[in-house]
Write a protein that holds these residues in place. Structure first.
Motif, PDB file in Angstrom:
ATOM      1  N   ASP A   1       0.832  -1.200   0.000  1.00 20.33           N
ATOM      2  CA  ASP A   1       0.000   0.000   0.000  1.00 20.33           C
ATOM      3  C   ASP A   1       0.872   1.257   0.000  1.00 20.33           C
ATOM      4  N   ASP A   2       0.247   2.422   0.018  1.00 16.63           N
ATOM      5  CA  ASP A   2       0.987   3.684  -0.077  1.00 16.63           C
ATOM      6  C   ASP A   2       1.936   3.898   1.093  1.00 16.63           C
ATOM      7  N   GLY A   3       1.629   3.267   2.222  1.00 13.17           N
ATOM      8  CA  GLY A   3       2.486   3.409   3.383  1.00 13.17           C
ATOM      9  C   GLY A   3       3.592   2.373   3.468  1.00 13.17           C
ATOM     10  N   GLY A   4       3.671   1.494   2.464  1.00 17.58           N
ATOM     11  CA  GLY A   4       4.715   0.474   2.449  1.00 17.58           C
ATOM     12  C   GLY A   4       4.349  -0.829   3.102  1.00 17.58           C
ATOM     13  N   ALA A   5       3.118  -0.937   3.623  1.00 22.46           N
ATOM     14  CA  ALA A   5       2.690  -2.185   4.261  1.00 22.46           C
ATOM     15  C   ALA A   5       2.244  -3.193   3.212  1.00 22.46           C
ATOM     16  N   VAL A   6       2.549  -4.457   3.472  1.00 17.04           N
ATOM     17  CA  VAL A   6       2.112  -5.525   2.563  1.00 17.04           C
ATOM     18  C   VAL A   6       0.671  -5.903   2.901  1.00 17.04           C
ATOM     19  N   LEU A   7      -0.169  -5.918   1.876  1.00 16.93           N
ATOM     20  CA  LEU A   7      -1.557  -6.357   2.005  1.00 16.93           C
ATOM     21  C   LEU A   7      -1.716  -7.685   1.278  1.00 16.93           C
ATOM     22  N   ALA A   8      -2.564  -8.539   1.812  1.00 18.37           N
ATOM     23  CA  ALA A   8      -2.851  -9.819   1.175  1.00 18.37           C
ATOM     24  C   ALA A   8      -4.358  -9.985   1.040  1.00 18.37           C
TER      25      ALA A   8
END
Length: 297
Positions: free
Chosen positions: A125-132
């Protein structure tokens, strides 16, 4: 070298020496969400060893990668609670997918599970977190019988008046079965003090993985709690498998008439707030469940 109380050497115990990863799913905060164990190479472990590792970790579920093809991004996965193997676990799937994406890069993954093939899309995501985002096996839902309902209400200490008549009791499936009960009020959902052994017996009799207790704040926002005594856990703070099954429940009842994203807030009453997003399409039998996961410690 020391031995345990049984006289056996610890290194000879099933699963001894395996150091799993620990992630919390459906949260950005390690103090929230649902913790899951992850073993990225369980190819040398049999079922007894995997169960021993899951029991040692003590989380509601641990995911074990028993076979892998990194080039094809395809993985064979089994899931164990501290007490038994389960066919599918949503929060451990999200945690595993995030851990794999952090090591292999974001993209599409395919998991071969006892419940069937599970596709998982991962991205940043835009904040650098990985989404699954996992896509469930086909979901279905049927009305609960009077006997199923009566026995469960007795174990919960609830009455029929505690239920929302607009959301009837159902047994919903998206990899495993969950009894869905809708509370008439947020206060009823918050006041959960059930008969652990009694509910365990009812759930084992009907082969339910959790009882998915929900309260509808709005058509797009639900609160949930999931007793999980059959797994040796009083309550699950985030239950992706139940969320996927709940998508099938909403579709079966005709409560979703166009593609919709539903938010499920879970774990709040036990101090581990979790946010699950489900995408439900009335034209599709499958539910998509989205969340992030973060390492613990």
């Amino acid at each position: 070298m020391t031995s345990d109380a049984s006289g056996a050497n610890p290194v000879d115990q099933p699963g001894a020496g395996v150091e799993p990863l620990r992630y919390s799913a459906f949260t950005h905060d390690p103090a929230g969400g649902n913790p899951a164990g992850i073993v990225l190479d369980a190819s040398g472990l049999d079922a007894a060893a995997m169960l021993a590792v899951a029991a040692r970790i003590g989380y509601s579920e641990t995911a074990f990668v028993t076979g892998r093809d990194d080039a094809a991004r395809r993985f064979k996965v089994r899931y164990f609670s501290p007490l038994d193997e389960v066919a599918f676990c949503g929060h451990a799937t999200i945690a595993l997918a995030v851990a794999l994406a952090e090591r292999l890069g974001p993209g599409e993954l395919v998991l071969d599970t006892p419940a069937g093939e599970i596709a998982v899309a991962t991205g940043v995501d835009d904040g650098g977190a990985v989404l699954a985002t996992l896509t469930s096996v086909p979901a279905r839902s049927r009305p609960a019988s009077d006997a199923e309902l009566d026995a469960t209400l007795k174990a919960l200490g609830w009455s029929a008046d505690d239920l929302d008549p607009a959301l009837p009791p159902h047994v919903a499936f998206a990899g495993n079965d969950h009894l869905v009960l809708a509370a008439a009020s947020r206060a009823r959902l918050a006041d959960l003090d059930y008969d652990f052994d009694g509910l365990t017996e009812v759930m084992r009799r009907h082969a339910w993985t959790t009882v998915h207790l929900v309260w509808r704040e709005s058509p797009e926002h639900f609160h949930a709690r999931d007793p999980f005594p059959v797994g040796g856990v009083v309550e699950d703070p985030a239950t992706g498998a139940a969320a996927a099954a709940f998508g099938g429940y909403l579709r079966a009842l005709g409560l979703v008439t166009a593609p919709a994203r539903i938010t499920i807030r879970q774990g709040e009453d036990m101090g581990r707030p979790s946010d699950l997003l489900i995408d439900v399409d009335p034209e599709s039998e499958r539910t998509r469940v989205t969340g992030q996961a973060v390492p613990i410690g």
